[in-house]
Write an enzyme that holds these catalytic residues in place. Structure first.
Site, PDB file in Angstrom:
ATOM      1  N   CYS A 160       0.809  -1.223   0.000  1.00 54.15           N
ATOM      2  CA  CYS A 160       0.000   0.000   0.000  1.00 54.15           C
ATOM      3  C   CYS A 160       0.844   1.275   0.000  1.00 54.15           C
ATOM      4  CB  CYS A 160      -0.952   0.001   1.186  1.00 54.15           C
ATOM      5  SG  CYS A 160      -0.165  -0.321   2.777  1.00 54.15           S
ATOM      6  N   HIS A 253      -1.542   7.105   3.299  1.00 54.07           N
ATOM      7  CA  HIS A 253      -0.090   6.997   3.453  1.00 54.07           C
ATOM      8  C   HIS A 253       0.578   8.118   2.668  1.00 54.07           C
ATOM      9  CE1 HIS A 253      -0.748   3.345   5.482  1.00 54.07           C
ATOM     10  NE2 HIS A 253      -0.291   2.471   4.615  1.00 54.07           N
TER      11      HIS A 253
END
Length: 365
Positions: A160, A253
């Protein structure tokens, strides 16, 4: 692309955070319909709502149609694969157990789209960001030969955190980046947690995420690699070094990136490359594809996680703060929604691409 009927899908690991995200994304999806839910033996035999026991972590309500579905044991291969055309897998098990389970599903002639890391380094398993390396799907034919299948195979999505910077770097490959430093600031949902479950993360930063730095340094090289002698060979460059840090953010993120180029572009060339970068999902107008894959923010204080993680429905990549550096050529900040673009959303987009290209078809055809 319009299907005559929807493909039947199983979500394996349905009670976890990524499994829940799969269920929300596949609800009313034009290609797929969830008809089977699977999880660990302790959840098997219960309705999905009862198995969760109040642990629904999504911001949107649980879809009504799954509440009373009876969860089956993920280890019951025939029960999972017998009445579906594709499996979406997001189980929480030991890596060797995941590898065996996913291969068993594939050998039962059911394509597996995996959110797990277990098969990312299997040489004939494509690890794909569809805008970047959809050409790697061609390795599936070699994988089928190994597995002895006609339609069953495994495809995985990458880690991710790399979604926050690999697309931005990919758009600049013609300028030959050869050295990259990336520090990622990763949300707690990447660990499958909420603040309620992980109060220790409130007002806290943890400078370590197990195994994350190796993934962040090596997985981009497979994505940028090529098919050779029946396997995917890694790219030789750029060299990437990373630090991965857990921060008190629910989703999203972020990455701070420094890069050196053999052919240093101008800032204007970089911005133009980001603006125009598109790939197979945009060309095929896939349902989950962002219209604008990379969005650049001119403001000094953007992208911000809370403001920008949902750009393009959480499937876009956000970039900002591009500037020249006195040690490296350039530095910039990237942001991607980790459970959408980085996890379940990326896997759904991958499945859409595989369907559009004819790799996933109804079993009764």
């Amino acid at each position: 692309m319009v299907l005559s009927k929807k493909l039947r899908a199983a979500v394996v690991g349905a009670t976890g955070m990524v499994g829940q995200r799969f269920i929300t994304l596949l609800d009313n999806h034009p290609y797929f319909e969830v008809t089977t839910l699977a999880a660990s033996a302790r959840s098997a035999g219960q309705t999905y709502e009862a198995a969760l026991g109040g642990r629904w972590k999504m911001k949107v309500p649980m879809p009504e149609r799954v509440k009373n579905m009876v969860v089956i044991d993920a280890q019951d291969i025939e029960a999972v694969t017998g009445k579906v055309d594709v499996v979406f897998c997001a189980v929480n098990m030991k890596k060797d157990e995941i590898k065996a389970l996913e291969e068993a599903y594939a050998k039962a002639e059911t394509p597996v789209i995996s959110n797990n890391s277990a098969h990312r380094w299997t040489s004939d398993v494509p690890m794909v960001i569809p805008e970047i390396n959809a050409a790697h799907f061609a390795i599936i034919e070699e994988q089928k030969k190994r597995l002895g299948t006609k339609r069953g195979f495994i495809a995985v999505k990458p880690n991710c955190s790399i979604q926050a910077y690999v697309p931005a770097l990919t758009a600049l490959l013609e300028y030959e980046p050869y050295e990259v430093v990336a520090t990622t600031y990763q949300a707690i949902s990447g660990a499958g947690k909420t603040f309620k479950e992980w109060p220790e993360m409130i007002d806290n930063v943890i400078p370590y995420i197990g195994g994350e730095e190796e993934k962040s340094e090596q997985e981009p090289l497979k994505i940028w690699g090529h098919i050779e002698n029946g396997q995917i060979a890694k790219a030789a460059s750029p060299v990437i070094t990373t630090q991965c840090i857990r921060v008190p953010v629910s989703d999203g993120h972020m990455a701070a990136v420094f890069v050196k180029f053999k052919k240093k572009p101008t800032k204007e060339q970089i911005l133009e490359a980001w603006k125009n970068f598109r790939g197979m999902p945009q060309e095929y107008d896939l349902p989950s594809a962002p219209k604008q894959f990379i969005t650049y923010f001119e403001e000094d204080n953007r992208p911000q996680t809370a403001l920008d993680r949902d750009t393009e429905g959480g499937m876009g990549v956000c970039v900002g703060r591009l500037r020249e550096d006195f040690v490296y050529d350039y530095k910039f900040v990237g942001l991607a929604h980790n459970t959408l673009r980085g996890a379940a959303g990326g896997a759904v987009l991958e499945a859409e691409a595989l369907t559009a290209l004819g790799y996933i078809t109804p079993k009764d055809n």
